[in-house]
Design an enzyme around this catalytic site. Structure first.
Site, PDB file in Angstrom:
ATOM      1  N   ARG A 161       0.857  -1.177   0.000  1.00  0.00           N
ATOM      2  CA  ARG A 161       0.000   0.000   0.000  1.00  0.00           C
ATOM      3  C   ARG A 161       0.898   1.234   0.000  1.00  0.00           C
ATOM      4  O   ARG A 161       1.389   1.661   1.039  1.00  0.00           O
ATOM      5  CB  ARG A 161      -0.894  -0.023   1.244  1.00  0.00           C
ATOM      6  N   HIS A 200      -3.800   4.266   4.530  1.00  0.00           N
ATOM      7  CA  HIS A 200      -4.918   3.329   4.726  1.00  0.00           C
ATOM      8  C   HIS A 200      -6.219   3.989   4.289  1.00  0.00           C
ATOM      9  O   HIS A 200      -6.996   3.418   3.520  1.00  0.00           O
ATOM     10  CB  HIS A 200      -4.997   2.906   6.186  1.00  0.00           C
ATOM     11  N   TYR A 209       4.285   5.435  11.169  1.00  0.00           N
ATOM     12  CA  TYR A 209       4.565   4.046  11.541  1.00  0.00           C
ATOM     13  C   TYR A 209       5.386   3.263  10.514  1.00  0.00           C
ATOM     14  O   TYR A 209       5.710   2.100  10.753  1.00  0.00           O
ATOM     15  CB  TYR A 209       3.255   3.294  11.820  1.00  0.00           C
TER      16      TYR A 209
END
Length: 389
Positions: free
Chosen positions: A283, A287, A296
Site C-alpha cells: 500500500r 490506509h 509508523y
C-alpha cells in the site's frame, strides 16, 4: 519418524533465528510473469494466455483506476468526501483479479476494491456517493454481480461463502457449461485475515467445497500493524490448515494476477472447491485519508516499492516491445483527464438524501410493517411544514 517430520517442516526452516517469519516476496513460491523491469518471464504452472491488446487494456484499466483514486483523494481534501480508502500501488492486483472473472461470477468487495468495481462496470461516481455520505452504495449488486462495499472488516467473506454454497444448490457449478458454471471471489486484506469471520468462512468453504476464491491483497499493513505482527507464516500457507490450496502471486504483476486468479476461478467453477490467493503487494498510499502512514513506516520502504510500481512495469513492457505508440499513451491520459472531470463535477452534483430514503432498499420488496413506519415518519415530518423550519 519424528513428529516434526510427520506434521511439517522443521520450525527452523520456517522461522528465522529470532523467530520472525520470512515475509520477503521472493522465492520460488511467488508466481510472477512480468518483472518490475518490464520483462516477461515463464512460470512452470501458470501462463498468460491473452494477446497484446489485452495487455494494453490492462494498462488502461490501471491508469484509469489510479485516476479514480487520485481524484477521490483530492475531493476528500477539498471537503467533498468524508473519507476515502486509497488503493495506490494495488492496481494490478485488482485489475488482474477483476478481468479474470466471467460475467456470471460474483465479487464481494471490501471498501477498497475500486479497480474491481471498474472491471465489473460500476460507475465510479457511485463509489463516491458512499464516501460522500449521500447513500449506502448507489449501485444494484445484481446489475453487475458486484456486491456493496463492506465496512465491517472481513464480513464479506461469509457473505461470499454463503452465496457460493447457493450457487452449488442452484446447479451452477461443475456442469461443464461455460455460460452457466459460476464462482465467487471474496476480496479482503491481510488485516482482515486475523478476523474470526474470515476464518469461519474458510471452514465452511472447505467443508462444503464451495466455489469461492479468497483473494487477499497483502499490502503488508493492517492500518499501522505490520504483517509480521499478524502471522507467523506466509498467509497463503494458512489455507492448507483448512484443507484447500493456497498460492502467492506478485500482486504488482497484472499478468500473473490474472493468470492465477483465472486458474482459481476455473477450479471453483469446475466443482473443485475453494482456493486462497495471496496477492503480495504494498500500500503505497495511506490506509484512508484520515491516516498518516509516516508515523509508523519508513520512507525507504515506500521508495523501494515505487520501483515495483504495477503501472510502470507494464508501460515499460509495451514501449520496449513496440506494442504501443505515443498516441496510445496520450489517448489513455486524455481519457483519464475526462474521467477526472466526470468525477469532480458529478460528485458535487450528487443530491443530498431525503429522510424517507432510509426506508428504500431495506428489502427487495417493502414489507407492510416497514411501509407503516415510513408513512408514520412521513406524517411526522409533515407536521413541521409551515412552521418556518
Amino acid at each position: 519418524m519424528t513428529h516434526q517430520a510427520e506434521f511439517g517442516p522443521d520450525l527452523a526452516e520456517v522461522f528465522g533465528p529470532s523467530h520472525q517469519v520470512r515475509h520477503d516476496s521472493g522465492g520460488p513460491e511467488l508466481v510472477q510473469l512480468l518483472t518490475p523491469e518490464g520483462e516477461r518471464v515463464e512460470h512452470p504452472e501458470f501462463s498468460f494466455d491473452l494477446d497484446d491488446e489485452a495487455v494494453r487494456g490492462f494498462y488502461r484499466d490501471m491508469v484509469l483506476t489510479r485516476r479514480i483514486d487520485t481524484e477521490a483523494t483530492a475531493l476528500q481534501r477539498h471537503g467533498e468526501l468524508g473519507i476515502w480508502a486509497q488503493l495506490l500501488g494495488q492496481e494490478a492486483a485488482q485489475i488482474g483479479a477483476g478481468r479474470a472473472m466471467r460475467t456470471q461470477d460474483f465479487a464481494f468487495p471490501t471498501y477498497r476494491e475500486h479497480g474491481v468495481a471498474w472491471c465489473k462496470g460500476v460507475d465510479p461516481l457511485n463509489l463516491l456517493g458512499l464516501f460522500r455520505g449521500v447513500d449506502q452504495g448507489g449501485w444494484d449488486p445484481n446489475d453487475n454481480n458486484f456486491g456493496l462495499y463492506t465496512i465491517v472488516i472481513g464480513a464479506q467473506t461469509l457473505h461470499a461463502t454463503g452465496y457460493a454454497m447457493g450457487m452449488q444448490r442452484d446447479g451452477a457449478v461443475g456442469t461443464g457449461d461455460p455460460e452457466r458454471d459460476s464462482a465467487v471471489i471474496a476480496h479482503f486484506g491481510d488485516g482482515a485475515s486475523s478476523q474470526g469471520d474470515v476464518n469461519e468462512a474458510f471452514i465452511f468453504a472447505a467443508s462444503y467445497n464451495a466455489p469461492v476464491v479468497f483473494f487477499c491483497q497483502n499490502n503488508q499493513w493492517a492500518i499501522s500493524e505490520p504483517i509480521e505482527r499478524q502471522t507467523r507464516i506466509p498467509l497463503y500457507q494458512r489455507a492448507l490448515g483448512f484443507g484447500f490450496p493456497g498460492l502467492r502471486v506478485d500482486g504488482n504483476d497484472v499478468l500473473a494476477t490474472y493468470a492465477v486468479t483465472k486458474a482459481a476461478l476455473d477450479r471453483a467453477r469446475d466443482g473443485q472447491g475453494p482456493t486462497f490467493v495471496e496477492a503480495y503487494t504494498y500500500r503505497m498510499g495511506a490506509h484512508t485519508t484520515t491516516d498518516d502512514p509516516t508515523r509508523y513506516r519508513l520512507s525507504d520502504d515506500v521508495e523501494h516499492w515505487k520501483l515495483k510500481d504495477p503501472i510502470a512495469r507494464v508501460e515499460v513492457y509495451l514501449k520496449r516491445n513496440g506494442l504501443a505508440d505515443d498516441d496510445f499513451f496520450a489517448g489513455v491520459q486524455q481519457e483519464a483527464a475526462e474521467l477526472g472531470a466526470h468525477l469532480r463535477e458529478g460528485c458535487k452534483a450528487l443530491p443530498d438524501p431525503t429522510p424517507l430514503q432510509g426506508f428504500e432498499h431495506v428489502y427487495a420488496e417493502m414489507t407492510e410493517e416497514l411501509a407503516a413506519q415510513r408513512d408514520g415518519y412521513a406524517d411526522y415530518l409533515a407536521s413541521f411544514e409551515g412552521e418556518g423550519h
